[in-house]
Enzyme design. Structure first.
Site, PDB file in Angstrom:
ATOM      1  N   ASP A 169      33.417  50.009  43.019  1.00 41.54           N
ATOM      2  CA  ASP A 169      34.775  49.925  42.467  1.00 41.54           C
ATOM      3  C   ASP A 169      35.488  51.285  42.509  1.00 41.54           C
ATOM      4  OD1 ASP A 169      36.977  49.155  41.043  1.00 41.54           O
ATOM      5  OD2 ASP A 169      35.882  48.393  39.300  1.00 41.54           O
ATOM      6  N   ASP A 196      42.923  42.887  38.795  1.00 38.28           N
ATOM      7  CA  ASP A 196      42.047  42.033  37.995  1.00 38.28           C
ATOM      8  C   ASP A 196      42.729  40.721  37.593  1.00 38.28           C
ATOM      9  OD1 ASP A 196      40.577  44.301  38.215  1.00 38.28           O
ATOM     10  OD2 ASP A 196      40.049  44.436  36.094  1.00 38.28           O
TER      11      ASP A 196
END
Ligand code: GLA
Length: 755
Positions: A508, A571
């Protein structure tokens, strides 16, 4: 005839009333007419300022999506709007006016006619506060913006034009106003009395009984609320009322009453539960509706059925683990004939393990038997360079536990993946997201924190259940949750992961953005190439999952850095805006999706989610959840369950165990669906399948039931085709030329068309 027609009319009316969502009455909508400019100037708060040369903006979408890509910092929105005194309720002088401005990412100050009325979600009641101090709070981007003014507040110009000016500051990422609602309305019964449907979910018992506990709460601090409460359940297809309960309630301030509705219904038929309250004195009425979950997935038969991936990729010499996913009345016995040398099968649990030395393709015949019968299927094992030949299916800790993930929760999830039977439908990964890391020791080995006392033991426990295990890190110094990242330790980290037995790495971007704040394409690829080499040297098949939110159109170069999947978006959240915004914008990546190279529109938001220690049931309606799973299957997306598996309810389980839906996600051709029609009301997406059939997803984006038309010429289909309903697993007969599918509000249908 006349009576019949009239009756049909009434039924149709009931249908409209019962299955479509209703709008809030008596409000001024603020959805259009906004002006926008980046920068900052106190004059922009004033009505006198001339904003005619400013750009226009849609307040329901962040500014990044409206021509201001990557812009962080100050910006202003302005809207001129009349506020009529006809909004006021002559019966209620205690009323207040509320200005609702959706949500704002990140901070805001709101001015009405040049005077500050609110900041960061809090109303400013006094006129004296100077307007220019601006608290740039963090983490409030997801907060409702509702500013409440007394009717005699001089900042409101009744029956005149009013200027609403919103000063915004964005720390980074998405920016500005978004969401809903944008409106001015009177505070009334709907704000003082709350129906709580969310604390408890619908419960099913037997084949047709449904129970719903709900409560009604008086939110006022001083006034009792008295009136009639009606709870009803309607069937959506014909408007028939199947349950009704009336009661008189007298609710003191701050108190709530609890109600239970128990009714019998056909479990697969969409129904809605409607609650209304009529206040005794004013006769004012508020009504709310919720969709009752409907289960379309048929029960698995007692005879064996083999599910899961039909093709499996492994690199030469790497440890191989493939679990035959099969349902059927236990005990099941698993067999594999023509297993290449180097592999063995455990007949008790269907686990194939070992390793293969030579590149090549092997067809293995799988058989699963029980007392009722047997099932057979071929499995193609391809020994080569590519792994993850079908999208990974599993569970990830983030959407439920957030940073509170622990060894205990991971073990429990693995146990539940098995005991719930999800494993028998092909679900296989148990992925630890952020929150497991401590620091690197003096030898450069990454140490798990106190919540993970023994990583190798955890990995072998998960493997012993026939499952695989994943982990998370960042190419930066820190992860998004502020834990230790991999920068400078890539090779060691990869070796450690492989040594522990890790099968999946989510990598990430997070704080790598501090190293290259405005990265070029090469700079974006660099850290991912670094980890690619590290993983390849570790000699274990580790699914490589990139998470950098789609930057630099990652789908065009993910394969170049050897990624098996790449996140295409920021997200996801459990809201229709988030789900539909992400899901319906995935066509861009379609050409690049292929076996071993998957677009990842983020994890699933069904069941109990929460991103931290406290969970709530998904805020998506049942129909929205059908859209979620249908679309993700058509998109050949990784399917990562994000919920607490210990609270897996019957509806959520039915969404996750439909083998025909899963087979579309796992189709060996690996082609992602593309939209063949798209407008404000509906979309139709089509995915080519390995057997020459087409999978067609039909999506209703409106808040009403809709007959969605499909033109078969748009899919280049001539002649007659057999249509099959994938969710309910029934044949629908032959179609030619054109067909229509009735689709619930925000819901989906999925069919296959086979010659
Ligand atoms: C980012 C990712 C999420 C999750 C968190 C962990 O926000 O996009 O999926 O991994 O970081 O901190």
């Amino acid at each position: 005839m006349k009576t019949k027609l009239a009756l049909a009319g009434i039924v149709a009316l009931i249908l409209i009333i019962s299955c479509n969502r209703s709008d809030e009455p008596n409000s001024v909508l603020l959805n259009t007419g906004w002006k926008f400019k980046t920068g900052d100037d106190p004059a922009w708060a004033t009505p006198a300022f001339d904003d005619r040369h400013w750009g226009t903006v849609d307040p329901s979408q962040i500014w990044e999506e409206q021509g201001y890509k990557g812009y962080d910092g100050m910006a202003w929105y302005r809207l001129k709007i009349p506020i009529r005194s006809s909004l006021k309720d002559p019966n209620n002088t205690k009323d207040s006016l509320q200005i609702m401005l959706g949500k704002i990412d990140d901070c805001d100050q709101v001015f009405l006619n040049g005077e500050l009325i609110g900041e960061n979600g809090r109303t400013i009641y006094s006129r004296l506060k100077p307007g220019n101090e601006f608290t740039r709070e963090k983490g409030i981007w997801n907060l409702e913006r509702r500013y409440i003014l007394a009717l005699n507040d001089p900042r409101i110009h009744w029956d005149n034009e009013n200027l609403i000016a919103v000063r915004c500051f964005d720390h980074g990422g998405a920016g500005g106003m978004f969401g809903k609602p944008f409106e001015i309305s009177m505070r009334g019964l709907k704000d003082h009395l709350k129906f709580d449907f969310a604390s408890e979910i619908f419960k099913f018992s037997g084949d047709s009984m449904v129970t719903k506990n709900l409560s009604v709460i008086n939110l006022t601090g001083t006034e009792p609320i008295k009136g009639e409460l009606v709870i009803e359940v309607f069937q959506c297809d014909n408007g028939i009322r199947i349950y009704s309960d009336r009661s008189i309630v007298d609710l003191p301030p701050h108190l709530k009453i609890e109600k239970t509705a128990t009714f019998r219904k056909n479990i697969s038929v969409p129904t809605i539960l409607k609650v209304s309250f009529t206040e005794a004195i004013t006769r004012k009425k508020i009504t709310e509706e919720v969709e009752v979950p409907y289960i379309l997935t048929p029960k698995s038969p007692g005879a064996p059925r083999i599910n899961g991936a039909k093709v499996f990729g492994v690199r030469p010499w790497s440890p191989l683990q493939y679990k035959i996913a099969a349902t059927g009345q236990p005990p099941l016995k698993y067999l594999a004939t023509d297993l290449p040398e180097g592999l063995v099968i455990n007949p008790e649990n269907g686990l194939i393990t070992g390793s293969l030395k030579k590149k090549g393709e092997y067809i293995v015949k799988l058989t699963v038997e029980n007392l009722i019968g047997y099932a057979e299927r071929d499995l193609k094992i391809i020994v080569g360079d590519l792994i993850s030949l079908t999208p990974p299916m599993g569970w990830n800790s983030w959407n439920c536990w957030g940073l509170s993930v622990s060894d205990k929760k991971v073990r429990q999830s693995a146990d539940l993946m098995k005991s719930s039977g999800l494993i028998d439908h092909g679900w296989s990964y148990i992925n630890i997201d952020d929150g497991w890391e401590d620091t690197h020791d003096k030898n450069g080995n990454i140490l798990p924190n106190y919540k993970f006392p023994n990583m190798p033991a955890l990995c072998s426990y998960v493997h012993s259940l026939g499952l695989k295990i994943g982990i998370y890190s960042s190419p930066g110094t820190k992860t998004c949750g502020g834990y230790e990242g991999s920068l400078g330790f890539e090779a060691k980290d990869a070796m450690n992961y492989a040594g522990w037995g890790i099968d999946y790495l989510k990598y990430d971007w997070c704080s790598y953005g501090n190293i290259v704040p405005d990265p070029s394409l090469e700079q974006m690829k660099k850290p991912y190439k670094e980890m690619k080499h590290a993983l390849r040297k570790a000699n274990r098949d580790i699914h490589y999952s990139l998470c950098q939110y789609g930057m630099g159109d990652v789908w065009t170069w993910g394969a170049e850095v050897d990624a098996n999947s790449w996140r295409t978006t920021g997200d996801i959240e459990d809201s229709w805006e988030s789900l539909s915004g992400i899901g319906f914008s995935q066509a861009k990546g379609s050409p690049w999706s292929a076996p071993g190279r998957w677009n990842d529109p983020d994890m699933l938001v069904v069941g109990w989610v929460g991103w931290g220690p406290s969970l709530h049931y998904t805020r998506l309606t049942p129909s929205e959840q059908y859209t979620h799973i249908t679309l993700w299957s058509l998109l050949a997306a990784p399917l990562l369950i994000g919920c607490d598996l210990s609270q897996l309810d019957a509806f959520t389980k039915s969404l996750l165990t439909n083998d025909e839906v899963i087979a579309i996600n796992q189709d060996p051709l690996g082609k992602q669906a593309v939209p063949i029609s798209k407008n404000d009301d509906y979309e139709v997406w089509v995915r080519d399948l390995e057997n020459g059939s087409k999978a067609v997803g039909i999506f209703n984006k409106t808040e009403k039931s809709l007959n969605v038309p499909v033109e078969m010429k748009d899919i280049s289909l001539n002649g007659k085709w057999n249509m099959h309903d994938v969710w309910s697993q029934v044949d629908l007969g032959k179609v030619r030329g054109h067909f229509e599918m009735k689709t619930s509000p925000h819901g989906a249908r999925m069919v296959t068309l086979t010659k």
